[in-house]
Design a protein around this motif. Structure first.
Motif, PDB file in Angstrom:
ATOM      1  N   ALA A   7       0.642  -4.486  22.981  1.00 27.85           N
ATOM      2  CA  ALA A   7       0.186  -5.789  23.458  1.00 27.85           C
ATOM      3  C   ALA A   7      -0.761  -6.448  22.471  1.00 27.85           C
ATOM      4  O   ALA A   7      -0.762  -7.659  22.304  1.00 27.85           O
ATOM      5  CB  ALA A   7      -0.483  -5.619  24.810  1.00 27.85           C
ATOM      6  N   GLY A   8      -1.596  -5.654  21.827  1.00 22.00           N
ATOM      7  CA  GLY A   8      -2.544  -6.203  20.874  1.00 22.00           C
ATOM      8  C   GLY A   8      -2.292  -5.662  19.491  1.00 22.00           C
ATOM      9  O   GLY A   8      -1.549  -4.713  19.311  1.00 22.00           O
ATOM     10  N   ASP A   9      -2.917  -6.284  18.508  1.00 25.21           N
ATOM     11  CA  ASP A   9      -2.751  -5.831  17.131  1.00 25.21           C
ATOM     12  C   ASP A   9      -3.791  -4.756  16.844  1.00 25.21           C
ATOM     13  O   ASP A   9      -4.996  -5.011  16.951  1.00 25.21           O
ATOM     14  CB  ASP A   9      -2.940  -7.011  16.176  1.00 25.21           C
ATOM     15  N   PRO A  10      -3.375  -3.517  16.512  1.00 25.42           N
ATOM     16  CA  PRO A  10      -4.344  -2.432  16.331  1.00 25.42           C
ATOM     17  C   PRO A  10      -5.228  -2.645  15.110  1.00 25.42           C
ATOM     18  O   PRO A  10      -4.828  -3.236  14.122  1.00 25.42           O
ATOM     19  CB  PRO A  10      -3.457  -1.195  16.144  1.00 25.42           C
ATOM     20  N   TYR A 113       3.097  -4.903  11.069  1.00 30.84           N
ATOM     21  CA  TYR A 113       3.431  -3.827  12.007  1.00 30.84           C
ATOM     22  C   TYR A 113       3.615  -4.388  13.409  1.00 30.84           C
ATOM     23  O   TYR A 113       4.625  -4.116  14.074  1.00 30.84           O
ATOM     24  CB  TYR A 113       2.339  -2.759  11.987  1.00 30.84           C
ATOM     25  N   TRP A 114       2.670  -5.179  13.876  1.00 32.02           N
ATOM     26  CA  TRP A 114       2.756  -5.746  15.224  1.00 32.02           C
ATOM     27  C   TRP A 114       3.985  -6.636  15.375  1.00 32.02           C
ATOM     28  O   TRP A 114       4.712  -6.548  16.370  1.00 32.02           O
ATOM     29  CB  TRP A 114       1.489  -6.533  15.531  1.00 32.02           C
ATOM     30  N   LEU A 115       4.231  -7.475  14.390  1.00 29.88           N
ATOM     31  CA  LEU A 115       5.383  -8.374  14.468  1.00 29.88           C
ATOM     32  C   LEU A 115       6.687  -7.578  14.594  1.00 29.88           C
ATOM     33  O   LEU A 115       7.545  -7.889  15.425  1.00 29.88           O
ATOM     34  CB  LEU A 115       5.429  -9.272  13.230  1.00 29.88           C
ATOM     35  N   GLY A 116       6.835  -6.551  13.770  1.00 33.67           N
ATOM     36  CA  GLY A 116       8.060  -5.769  13.784  1.00 33.67           C
ATOM     37  C   GLY A 116       8.275  -4.998  15.058  1.00 33.67           C
ATOM     38  O   GLY A 116       9.414  -4.691  15.428  1.00 33.67           O
ATOM     39  N   GLN A 117       7.189  -4.673  15.765  1.00 37.11           N
ATOM     40  CA  GLN A 117       7.290  -3.880  16.990  1.00 37.11           C
ATOM     41  C   GLN A 117       7.720  -4.691  18.211  1.00 37.11           C
ATOM     42  O   GLN A 117       7.989  -4.124  19.260  1.00 37.11           O
ATOM     43  CB  GLN A 117       5.942  -3.213  17.286  1.00 37.11           C
ATOM     44  N   LEU A 495      11.182  -9.956  13.856  1.00 37.35           N
ATOM     45  CA  LEU A 495      10.128 -10.772  13.277  1.00 37.35           C
ATOM     46  C   LEU A 495       9.498 -10.093  12.068  1.00 37.35           C
ATOM     47  O   LEU A 495       9.403  -8.868  12.002  1.00 37.35           O
ATOM     48  CB  LEU A 495       9.024 -11.033  14.309  1.00 37.35           C
ATOM     49  N   ASN A 496       9.042 -10.902  11.123  1.00 43.35           N
ATOM     50  CA  ASN A 496       8.214 -10.410  10.024  1.00 43.35           C
ATOM     51  C   ASN A 496       7.319 -11.545   9.542  1.00 43.35           C
ATOM     52  O   ASN A 496       7.355 -12.668  10.068  1.00 43.35           O
ATOM     53  CB  ASN A 496       9.069  -9.814   8.892  1.00 43.35           C
ATOM     54  N   ARG A 497       6.524 -11.262   8.547  1.00 42.24           N
ATOM     55  CA  ARG A 497       5.531 -12.221   8.058  1.00 42.24           C
ATOM     56  C   ARG A 497       6.164 -13.531   7.604  1.00 42.24           C
ATOM     57  O   ARG A 497       5.568 -14.611   7.754  1.00 42.24           O
ATOM     58  CB  ARG A 497       4.756 -11.580   6.892  1.00 42.24           C
ATOM     59  N   SER A 498       7.372 -13.480   7.070  1.00 41.04           N
ATOM     60  CA  SER A 498       8.006 -14.685   6.541  1.00 41.04           C
ATOM     61  C   SER A 498       8.251 -15.732   7.625  1.00 41.04           C
ATOM     62  O   SER A 498       8.333 -16.928   7.323  1.00 41.04           O
ATOM     63  CB  SER A 498       9.337 -14.323   5.873  1.00 41.04           C
TER      64      SER A 498
END
Length: 760
Positions: A7-10, A113-117, A495-498
């Motif tokens: 749920a959150g970004d670690p 990491y968060w985006l990909g999950q 999803l990714n940074r791009s």
């Protein structure tokens, strides 16, 4: 049932550290694979899916390009391959409601990491100009937006068509065909950032920019040198091949600035010895070299071979090579003191390596990014070729060059014509087959594409897969360049940074993955890939697609081409979408080695492409022979008080895809912002183990490039050298710090200073 995404970004700036491991795989690999598969897919789906990975009737792993043998294990995948499959076959979904809840400003602040999950993207999404949220659109609307933008360009060369190495042969062939019918050779791809240096060096020296060995050659080698490569993390299935070679009597030398667990000992999780009896020791000699010292090492080895009576294969040199005398003169001039300074090795270590080379009749040299991403990378790989040519080790069973590729079809994409500098013969074949005149001028590679966006010479960016923003150098420059585009488009599964660094308008086009069933109007389809050793085989997904709104990559290209080129196109785009066999028929008439493509790839295991140097000792170079070269020896000079940094992957990572926040083999847990430093260097620089530092790179332009808040980890790396993970450290790599000839970013030799961190 799979668990929900985080749920959150670690927090990633407080990693835990323990001593590095001295063996790879074993029971921990099995446990972690099972955990990841269960979390993403659930038990039943995971079992059904993983049993099809790399099988002759299954799908090709979306991870690395390591080949499979004719006889396959029931579990023909590694830990990292299972992670890649789990993230693609995940039950997590990114729906329009997700984008409504997460504006672009929020996505831009999240970690990769968060985006990909978050899971698989389910519908085409559009970011209008001035908006802060993506919104769902129809496929017809999406293609209309792209086609309208392309039609308004002043020149076709204002468009860029980037390709990731996971793209199939069929999709890659269609993309380059569309780009060239549109009128541009702007086809940058991930090869520009990894093995372009290998292709440049090998094309010049042996006439073909690919490796010359097969998996069976590795099993039959007397000596295998693994230089600038970490199989345990980046190509784990290679460890099985090295294990088999050891059982057959091969010796192994690894050349690397960091000790790597997989090269020390391999605990094969598919054997009793691997699980219970301690596994197989792989290294016979570990040469812990200074970063960038490989050319100097191979030059000195070549000097000693030339000067050792009877060591040179004179018959091979006379009949099959060119330029020996000039090369030999340069080799004889190699200096011991300079070599020891460049490599950080001892005289005894180099002499031991020479003894092993002279005792071997069949030698293979394997390499990866540790050799290709330096200013003098091409010259280094030429020197490796010199080393092999001296003793006739090309075109001999159990011997040859072995550049180990990354993405599972990165080599196939290039074979299909994804190249900004196409050969005239390839363009001639396209023109003859399709009846249009493709452009003949060179296009942009990755670095030049970023420059073109930055300078306003490119306006539309279209990416078939990948994470361009996360993979490229000089992050701040790259992101600013992308934001200058009028339209950015990404064909993606996740999803990714791009997706968070966009042009004035942006589209995300969700596509089928390798694990998904692909059904078109003519029925169920398959695609093909080419592995790292030139084997072409089919790939068939077995899962219901993540959404009914997904299109395959070939369908996306075909529909985009129809929307853009209209009735004036000379290509039968609609037929290509209906039946991929029609694409393969045209490939067979354009690309050498693919004759009778459909029939040959229908056979279980596929077929091997021809390779003149390997098959016949025929070298298609300008001289008609293998070419010795004699480039001056180079290596990085580092000012006092500075370190030479290499960027690398963690074990929980494949390229820019982050599977987790641990690097099990190096003893890092729960974070990625670490810099590995030799203890003596750390103490001399005034940074204790566990202190926090900013990494600041130094380049001739005087621009400050800073990566803040890295924990200093004392690690047994070579003196004067350091290592840290990418993409976090891509910000430190100057855009114009590239390899000579290949223009590959020099990400493995970045001069940095450490400054006390103000952020932690």
């Amino acid at each position: 049932m799979a668990t929900k995404p985080p749920a959150g970004d670690p927090v990633q700036d407080a990693p835990q550290v323990e001593p590095p491991k001295h063996a790879a795989a074993g029971l921990p690999a099995i446990g972690y694979t099972a955990l990841m598969a269960q979390q993403q897919m659930g038990v039943a789906r995971a079992t059904r899916t993983l049993l099809k990975v790399n099988q002759k009737d299954g799908f090709d792993c979306p991870g690395c390009a390591w080949p499979e043998g004719d006889k396959r294990h029931v579990a023909e995948f590694c830990e990292n391959g299972a992670k890649a499959v789990a993230e693609e076959a995940t039950l997590r979904r990114v729906t329009p409601d997700f984008f409504a809840a997460h504006p672009l400003s929020d996505l831009a602040g999240r970690s990769g990491y968060w985006l990909g999950q978050q899971g698989r993207i389910t519908q085409p999404m559009y970011l209008p100009e001035g908006a802060d949220r993506y919104e769902a659109v129809t496929w017809e609307r999406a293609f209309g937006i792209i086609a309208d933008e392309l039609k308004t360009l002043d020149s076709p060369d204002e468009a860029l068509f980037y390709t990731s190495g996971r793209t199939s042969n069929e999709a890659a062939f269609l993309l380059q065909l569309f780009a060239r019918e549109f009128g541009t050779n702007n086809l940058p791809d991930c090869s520009n950032m990894c093995h372009e240096s290998s292709g440049s060096a090998l094309t010049e020296t042996i006439g073909i920019g690919k490796g010359s060995v097969s998996l069976e050659d590795l099993h039959q080698a007397d000596l295998i040198i693994v230089a600038g490569q970490n199989p345990g993390t980046n190509h784990p299935r290679m460890l099985s091949a090295l294990e088999e070679a050891k059982r057959a009597g091969a010796k192994i030398i690894s050349v690397n600035p960091l000790p790597e667990a997989g090269m020390e000992r391999f605990k094969n999780p598919q054997t009793a010895k691997g699980l219970a009896l301690g596994g197989q020791k792989l290294n016979d000699l570990f040469l812990q070299i200074r970063i960038g010292g490989d050319q100097a090492l191979f030059r000195l080895l070549n000097k000693m071979i030339v000067e050792t009576e009877g060591a040179v294969d004179e018959l091979f040199v006379r009949e099959h090579t060119h330029g020996y005398e000039e090369f030999a003169e340069a080799a004889r001039a190699a200096d011991w003191d300079e070599t020891l300074a460049a490599t950080g090795l001892t005289r005894a270590e180099i002499e031991q390596a020479l003894s092993m080379a002279l005792a071997s009749r069949r030698t293979i040299v394997c390499w990866a990014m540790g050799l290709t991403q330096h200013k003098h990378a091409v010259a280094t790989i030429r020197e490796v070729v010199n080393f092999l040519l001296l003793r006739g080790n090309i075109g001999r069973t159990g011997a040859g060059v072995c550049p180990v590729r990354g993405h599972s079809n990165v080599q196939g994409d290039r074979t299909m014509g994804i190249f900004e500098r196409p050969a005239p013969a390839f363009l001639d074949a396209l023109e003859k087959e399709f009846g249009f005149a493709p452009p003949r001028h060179h296009g942009y590679d990755v670095v030049r594409a970023i420059e073109a966006l930055r300078d306003g010479r490119a306006k539309v960016f279209f990416a078939m897969g990948g994470n361009f923003v996360g993979a490229t150098p000089d992050t701040e420059v790259t992101e600013a360049a992308m934001r200058r585009a009028s339209l950015t488009v990404h064909v993606s599964t996740k999803l990714n940074r791009s997706h968070a660094v966009t042009g004035r308008r942006a589209l995300i086009l969700p596509t089928l993955g390798r694990t998904d069933k692909d059904v078109q109007k003519s029925g169920k389809q398959f695609v093909t890939v080419e592995d790292s050793m030139g084997l072409v085989h089919s790939s068939r997904g077995n899962l219901r697609p993540a959404s009914p709104h997904l299109l395959s990559e070939p369908a996306i290209v075909a529909r985009l081409a129809r929307a853009t080129l209209g009735a004036g196109s000379k290509v039968e785009w609609e037929e290509f979408e209906k039946d991929y066999a029609t694409i393969r028929d045209r490939i067979a008439r354009v690309v050498p080695g693919f004759e009778d493509f459909n029939a040959r790839v229908a056979k279980p295991g596929g077929f091997r492409l021809p390779h003149g140097p390997r098959d016949e000792r025929r070298f298609p170079t300008a001289t008609g022979k293998a070419n010795f070269t004699a480039a001056p020896v180079e290596y990085p000079r580092v000012p006092e008080g500075r370190l030479l940094l290499q960027t690398l992957r963690s074990h929980d990572q494949y390229n820019t895809t982050i599977y987790g926040l641990d690097d099990r083999y190096r003893g890092i847990k729960g974070g990625r912002r670490v810099v590995l430093v030799n203890p003596e260097d750390g103490r001399e620089l005034g940074f204790a183990d566990g202190a926090y530092a900013d990494l600041v790179s130094e380049w001739r332009d005087g621009v400050e490039r800073r990566a803040p808040g890295f924990r200093v980890v004392y690690y047994p790396t070579t003196r004067g050298c350091a290592a840290a993970y990418y993409p976090e450290t891509n910000v430190l790599v100057p855009l114009d710090s590239t390899a000579d000839t290949s223009n590959t970013p020099a990400s493995k030799s970045v001069i940095v200073r450490l400054e006390q961190s103000a952020t932690v």
